[in-house]
Design a protein around this motif. Structure first.
Motif, PDB file in Angstrom:
ATOM      1  N   PHE A   7      81.732  17.939  22.388  1.00 22.85           N
ATOM      2  CA  PHE A   7      81.234  17.362  23.637  1.00 22.85           C
ATOM      3  C   PHE A   7      82.386  16.957  24.554  1.00 22.85           C
ATOM      4  O   PHE A   7      82.345  17.234  25.764  1.00 22.85           O
ATOM      5  N   LYS A   8      83.389  16.337  24.000  1.00 25.30           N
ATOM      6  CA  LYS A   8      84.545  15.885  24.796  1.00 25.30           C
ATOM      7  C   LYS A   8      85.211  17.054  25.522  1.00 25.30           C
ATOM      8  O   LYS A   8      85.501  16.974  26.719  1.00 25.30           O
TER       9      LYS A   8
ATOM     10  N   ASN B 105      82.801  18.635  28.194  1.00 26.65           N
ATOM     11  CA  ASN B 105      82.625  17.737  29.329  1.00 26.65           C
ATOM     12  C   ASN B 105      83.876  17.683  30.211  1.00 26.65           C
ATOM     13  O   ASN B 105      83.795  17.321  31.378  1.00 26.65           O
TER      14      ASN B 105
ATOM     15  N   LYS C 234      80.657  22.621  33.008  1.00 21.97           N
ATOM     16  CA  LYS C 234      79.735  21.703  33.686  1.00 21.97           C
ATOM     17  C   LYS C 234      78.963  22.398  34.805  1.00 21.97           C
ATOM     18  O   LYS C 234      77.810  22.063  35.059  1.00 21.97           O
TER      19      LYS C 234
ATOM     20  N   LYS D 137      75.557  21.294  33.288  1.00 26.78           N
ATOM     21  CA  LYS D 137      75.364  19.898  33.662  1.00 26.78           C
ATOM     22  C   LYS D 137      74.425  19.791  34.846  1.00 26.78           C
ATOM     23  O   LYS D 137      74.523  20.542  35.805  1.00 26.78           O
TER      24      LYS D 137
ATOM     25  N   ASN E  48      73.641  13.505  35.481  1.00 27.10           N
ATOM     26  CA  ASN E  48      74.591  12.933  34.520  1.00 27.10           C
ATOM     27  C   ASN E  48      74.447  13.535  33.127  1.00 27.10           C
ATOM     28  O   ASN E  48      75.063  13.038  32.186  1.00 27.10           O
TER      29      ASN E  48
ATOM     30  N   LEU F 273      74.935  16.458  30.433  1.00 29.73           N
ATOM     31  CA  LEU F 273      75.525  17.709  29.979  1.00 29.73           C
ATOM     32  C   LEU F 273      74.620  18.225  28.867  1.00 29.73           C
ATOM     33  O   LEU F 273      74.436  17.558  27.843  1.00 29.73           O
TER      34      LEU F 273
END
Length: 124
Positions: A6-7, A10, A16, A20, A23, A25
């Protein structure tokens, strides 16, 4: 052992742009996606993980296999999304893509799916 899926996703503007909205994702660990999520979306799981054992001390690193699946109601952007995700995850040198997966349209959901398998070496 934490694989930073995820990090890393994102942190990618390209990912994204595809995954995304607002807010959110749309990246979910297997089994945690909401019912009928907005498409496209990504699901990941780590079906196997093995400690890299040492004789003189506990394992300091785990070898983790991660499966990435991307779902969409159209096949148009699937490969572009997969390449954006792949590029974002390979920024971290602990990830190596081992197999690209292409699947036919799923007969029940009518969703298209693509993805890949990857190996990670994660410090404990």
């Amino acid at each position: 052992m934490t694989v930073p899926i995820f990090k890393l996703l994102n942190a990618s503007d390209e990912v994204k742009a595809f995954l995304k909205s607002g807010n959110i994702l749309r990246v979910y660990e297997f089994g945690l996606a909401p019912d009928a999520p907005q498409k496209p979306y990504l699901v990941w799981q780590d079906p196997t993980a093995d400690p890299l054992n040492n004789i003189d001390c506990p394992a300091e690193t785990d070898h983790v296999m991660v499966q990435i699946d991307i779902y969409s109601d159209t096949s148009v952007n699937l490969r572009s999304i997969r390449e954006a995700v792949r590029k974002a995850l390979e920024v971290d040198n602990s990830c190596t893509v081992t197999r690209l997966n292409n699947f036919p349209q799923e007969p029940i959901t009518k969703l298209y799916r693509t993805g890949f398998d990857s190996n990670w070496f994660v410090d404990r």
